[in-house]
Design a protein around this motif. Structure first.
Motif, mmCIF file in Angstrom:
data_model
loop_
_atom_site.group_PDB
_atom_site.id
_atom_site.type_symbol
_atom_site.label_atom_id
_atom_site.label_comp_id
_atom_site.label_asym_id
_atom_site.label_seq_id
_atom_site.Cartn_x
_atom_site.Cartn_y
_atom_site.Cartn_z
ATOM 1 N N ASP A 172 -45.350 -57.006 -4.318
ATOM 2 C CA ASP A 172 -45.590 -57.435 -5.680
ATOM 3 C C ASP A 172 -45.535 -56.287 -6.582
ATOM 4 O O ASP A 172 -44.918 -56.382 -7.852
ATOM 5 C CB ASP A 172 -46.940 -58.104 -5.814
ATOM 6 N N ARG A 173 -45.972 -55.022 -6.114
ATOM 7 C CA ARG A 173 -46.117 -54.112 -6.942
ATOM 8 C C ARG A 173 -44.822 -53.381 -7.137
ATOM 9 O O ARG A 173 -44.503 -53.012 -8.310
ATOM 10 C CB ARG A 173 -46.920 -53.038 -6.472
ATOM 11 N N LEU A 174 -44.076 -53.560 -6.025
ATOM 12 C CA LEU A 174 -42.490 -52.855 -6.053
ATOM 13 C C LEU A 174 -41.519 -53.468 -6.349
ATOM 14 O O LEU A 174 -40.582 -52.960 -7.100
ATOM 15 C CB LEU A 174 -42.387 -52.141 -4.615
ATOM 16 N N LEU A 175 -41.630 -54.865 -6.352
ATOM 17 C CA LEU A 175 -40.467 -55.458 -6.498
ATOM 18 C C LEU A 175 -40.621 -56.634 -7.732
ATOM 19 O O LEU A 175 -39.880 -57.281 -8.103
ATOM 20 C CB LEU A 175 -39.994 -56.379 -5.344
ATOM 21 N N GLY A 176 -41.892 -57.009 -7.955
ATOM 22 C CA GLY A 176 -42.319 -57.648 -9.259
ATOM 23 C C GLY A 176 -41.669 -59.294 -8.900
ATOM 24 O O GLY A 176 -42.338 -59.802 -7.678
ATOM 25 N N SER A 177 -41.022 -59.884 -9.427
ATOM 26 C CA SER A 177 -40.400 -61.151 -9.326
ATOM 27 C C SER A 177 -39.277 -61.263 -8.490
ATOM 28 O O SER A 177 -38.554 -62.242 -8.503
ATOM 29 C CB SER A 177 -40.462 -62.082 -10.727
ATOM 30 N N GLY A 212 -43.376 -48.671 4.170
ATOM 31 C CA GLY A 212 -42.352 -47.865 3.708
ATOM 32 C C GLY A 212 -41.041 -48.506 3.619
ATOM 33 O O GLY A 212 -40.115 -48.254 2.927
ATOM 34 N N HIS A 213 -40.933 -49.589 4.419
ATOM 35 C CA HIS A 213 -39.477 -50.165 4.363
ATOM 36 C C HIS A 213 -39.333 -51.195 2.964
ATOM 37 O O HIS A 213 -38.118 -51.096 2.630
ATOM 38 C CB HIS A 213 -39.504 -51.012 5.521
ATOM 39 N N LEU A 214 -40.418 -51.465 2.398
ATOM 40 C CA LEU A 214 -40.516 -51.927 0.985
ATOM 41 C C LEU A 214 -39.964 -51.018 -0.104
ATOM 42 O O LEU A 214 -39.443 -51.476 -1.145
ATOM 43 C CB LEU A 214 -41.875 -52.661 0.816
ATOM 44 N N GLN A 215 -40.261 -49.849 -0.047
ATOM 45 C CA GLN A 215 -40.002 -48.607 -0.755
ATOM 46 C C GLN A 215 -38.503 -48.701 -0.705
ATOM 47 O O GLN A 215 -37.832 -48.461 -1.429
ATOM 48 C CB GLN A 215 -40.759 -47.416 -0.397
ATOM 49 N N THR A 216 -37.762 -48.825 0.446
ATOM 50 C CA THR A 216 -36.329 -48.663 0.717
ATOM 51 C C THR A 216 -35.595 -49.899 0.010
ATOM 52 O O THR A 216 -34.674 -49.768 -0.615
ATOM 53 C CB THR A 216 -36.121 -48.755 2.036
ATOM 54 N N VAL A 217 -36.208 -50.955 -0.060
ATOM 55 C CA VAL A 217 -35.762 -52.150 -0.556
ATOM 56 C C VAL A 217 -35.939 -51.904 -2.110
ATOM 57 O O VAL A 217 -34.873 -52.139 -2.639
ATOM 58 C CB VAL A 217 -36.642 -53.575 -0.439
ATOM 59 N N MET A 265 -51.641 -59.144 3.736
ATOM 60 C CA MET A 265 -51.996 -59.173 2.451
ATOM 61 C C MET A 265 -51.506 -57.818 1.782
ATOM 62 O O MET A 265 -51.111 -57.462 0.612
ATOM 63 C CB MET A 265 -53.402 -59.151 2.289
ATOM 64 N N HIS A 266 -51.709 -56.659 2.608
ATOM 65 C CA HIS A 266 -51.205 -55.297 2.240
ATOM 66 C C HIS A 266 -49.533 -55.284 2.107
ATOM 67 O O HIS A 266 -49.230 -54.660 0.800
ATOM 68 C CB HIS A 266 -51.497 -54.113 3.497
#
Length: 313
Positions: free
Chosen positions: A219-224, A174-179, A212-213
């Motif tokens: 990768d899905r949320l932030l791309g490059s 969930g922290h990646l969603q915040t990023v 890996m998750h």
């Protein structure tokens, strides 16, 4: 050819306590000496906390941070990354006081509130200091607060106003969603530097599948728009750090995250862990990034731009 690997060393932190290891640096001199040794061993980024020199308790005292920073800068050109996490028992203003004063080129930034459980350690040691057991037990009831408002304060105050870039500490998916949200809002600018934190009780566990998750989610949320590093707490430090390098990432070691160098053997210094991880990285066919390569790659402002900075040697 892959980019050089960024090796971060987290020198003392606020999780472990003096009774857990005689090698944990406590005083500004000890913290600075171990940091400099770690940089000489290959760490390009030094992640810094401060402690009360008398008791070893986590401290937010800006004077202690400034003493540590000045000692390191006099002898070392590593990127200095000041904690804004402090400990779960500090207020946000306490946690930000040193970074507001010093205006470093890099700070840590925790990307969400969480249960941060240290209490299982409370019965494992004979304590030297009265504060240690209570500090650990308090994590049963204290939430490590990093609200959206707190995150926005740090991004605005230290980032937009003072020019810091961030080690974004992500303890769960969930922290990646915040990023991703703050990238979309423009409060974060790419490339962001993610620290996948695995193995803290209350966050994602330290397992290959979870790494890996986290990578697939980023990768899905932030791309490059991101680069990542792996911080695995405790005995998974070296195995999952190695896996992170194989996946094209970077790695963090240090006594903040793990007191051991091998099963049942305490690390005698931060540099011992840096040297071990360096051997692994080089055996895998990579080389370590230099501090100046890190500055260029992450878009850091450099030491001379910091409030108490002077040109690096």
């Amino acid at each position: 050819m892959s980019s050089p690997v960024i090796l971060t060393c987290a020198v003392t932190g606020s999780i472990h306590t003096p009774s857990m290891s005689p090698y944990l640096p406590i005083t500004p001199d000890q913290i600075a000496e171990q940091a400099i040794e770690a940089a000489k061993a290959g760490a390009a980024i030094l992640h810094l906390h401060a402690r009360d020199p008398a008791t070893g308790a986590p401290s937010a005292d800006p004077a202690l941070f400034q003493d540590i920073v000045e000692r390191i800068r006099a002898r070392c050109d590593a990127v200095l990354n000041l904690s804004t996490g402090g400990s779960s028992r500090m207020t946000l203003d306490d946690r930000l006081a040193a970074a507001r004063l010093i205006e470093p080129e890099m700070c840590s930034l925790n990307m969400g509130s969480m249960n941060f459980g240290l209490f299982p350690l409370a019965d494992r040691y004979d304590w030297q200091h009265e504060w240690e057991r209570g500090f650990l037990e308090a994590t049963r009831s204290v939430i490590f607060r990093n609200s959206f408002e707190d995150i926005e304060t740090i991004l605005t105050d230290l980032g937009a106003r003072r020019g810091a870039r961030f080690e974004l500490e992500c303890y769960d998916v969930g922290h990646l969603q915040t990023v991703a949200f703050y990238l979309k809002q423009g409060l974060l600018k790419p490339p962001v530097f993610l620290q996948f934190v695995l193995g803290v009780l209350g966050g994602i566990d330290a397992a290959p599948e979870q790494l890996m998750h986290m990578k697939a989610s980023a990768d899905r949320l932030l791309g490059s728009d991101y680069q990542f590093s792996v911080l695995a707490a405790g005995r998974q430090q070296m195995p999952l750090g190695t896996m992170g390098v194989i996946l094209g990432g970077n790695v963090r070691v240090g006594l903040e995250d793990n007191l051991a160098i091998a099963r049942g053997e305490l690390a005698t210094s931060n540099a011992a862990q840096v040297r071990k991880m360096r051997r692994i990285i080089e055996e895998l066919g990579h080389r370590l990034a230099t501090p100046d390569e890190v500055r260029a790659r992450l878009g850091l402002k450099g030491t001379p731009s910091t409030a108490s900075g002077s040109a690096t040697p």
